[in-house]
Enzyme design. Sequence first.
Site, short mmCIF file in Angstrom:
data_model
loop_
_atom_site.label_atom_id
_atom_site.label_comp_id
_atom_site.label_asym_id
_atom_site.label_seq_id
_atom_site.Cartn_x
_atom_site.Cartn_y
_atom_site.Cartn_z
N HIS A 123 -24.21 0.67 -6.59
CA HIS A 123 -23.61 -0.03 -7.82
C HIS A 123 -23.18 1.05 -8.48
O HIS A 123 -23.64 2.40 -8.74
CB HIS A 123 -24.69 -0.70 -8.45
CG HIS A 123 -24.26 -1.50 -9.51
ND1 HIS A 123 -23.85 -1.12 -10.94
CD2 HIS A 123 -24.27 -2.89 -9.68
CE1 HIS A 123 -23.14 -1.94 -11.66
NE2 HIS A 123 -23.51 -3.29 -10.87
N GLU A 125 -22.77 1.37 -11.64
CA GLU A 125 -23.49 2.05 -12.82
C GLU A 125 -24.69 2.93 -12.62
O GLU A 125 -24.61 4.24 -13.10
CB GLU A 125 -24.29 0.86 -13.72
CG GLU A 125 -25.14 1.59 -14.78
CD GLU A 125 -25.97 0.29 -15.54
OE1 GLU A 125 -25.64 -0.98 -15.21
OE2 GLU A 125 -26.79 0.68 -16.07
N SER A 261 -21.30 -11.14 -17.23
CA SER A 261 -19.78 -10.93 -17.11
C SER A 261 -19.10 -12.23 -16.94
O SER A 261 -17.97 -12.48 -16.45
CB SER A 261 -19.42 -10.08 -16.05
OG SER A 261 -20.02 -10.31 -14.86
#
Length: 284
Positions: A123, A125, A261
């Site tokens: 991912h 992040e 999101s």
Amino acid sequence: MEIIVAENAGFCFGVKRALELVARAANDSSRPVYTLGALIHNPQEVARLEVSGVKQVGGVEEVEEGALVLSAHGVDPGVEREARTRGLPVIDATCPFVKRAHDHIVTLAREGYSVVILGDPGHREVEGLAARVSGKAAIVATAREAERLPFRKRYGLVVQTTQRPEALREVAGALAERCRELRVFNTICEATMKRQESARELAERVDAMIVVGGRNSANTKRLVEICAATGTPTHHVETADELESAWIRGAARVGVTAGASTPGWIIDDVVSHLRELEAEGSVV
Ligand code: F3S
């Protein structure tokens, strides 16, 4: 049939902020605007941005001129350096809560802790976090993985902002048995915790749950897991047209929640479509 939307669902503070920064940059017509990868993990909202002229690129080298937006998930600091070296204006849309996790991981490494990240490998992040300490971090997704880490004097733990608090407790417990000293920074963001709590609470009192959000969205997947764990039939959709009438047949109450999101217009579409399915007599 009652349709209940979770109290905390959809856009979080960090996503709204990122979209506002991009919209402002796109309105300044003097230069093109690029995002490094998807700005947020919602394909429909990203497609809407593309219509307004915001383009996605895979790497800094693809941008000759124009402003480069760093996504809400944060990026490797090397990417930002490269953009600045190439003279590209950088719009930093990294969520302040992700930045807080960056600061904590740097502190842990500086103070000599062996750093562990609880997060989804691959991912963005998590990659951005690991890059803060030049990749010198163990990434674990479960307590079982933490149990397999070597014994160390001191472990320091930071968490991907969208993880479940239960996962943090389990991994911290496992790590505590692998070292003499454990320091934990709980970097799960408040928006995540509120969305997870609302989703769980709603799932427990409805007959079916619909979770709306990108299939590439980590926090949406987490909401699906949390709702399904209550035993309530749970379905993940990106858009309203994926809804199936069989999912709500005979249901007196249907709950709807959405990842951080997921834009409000998609949530509204899902609720309207559920109403249509009911009106069509697809449900009893
Ligand atoms: Fe930021 Fe949390 Fe949203 S880290 S981008 S407020 S899910």
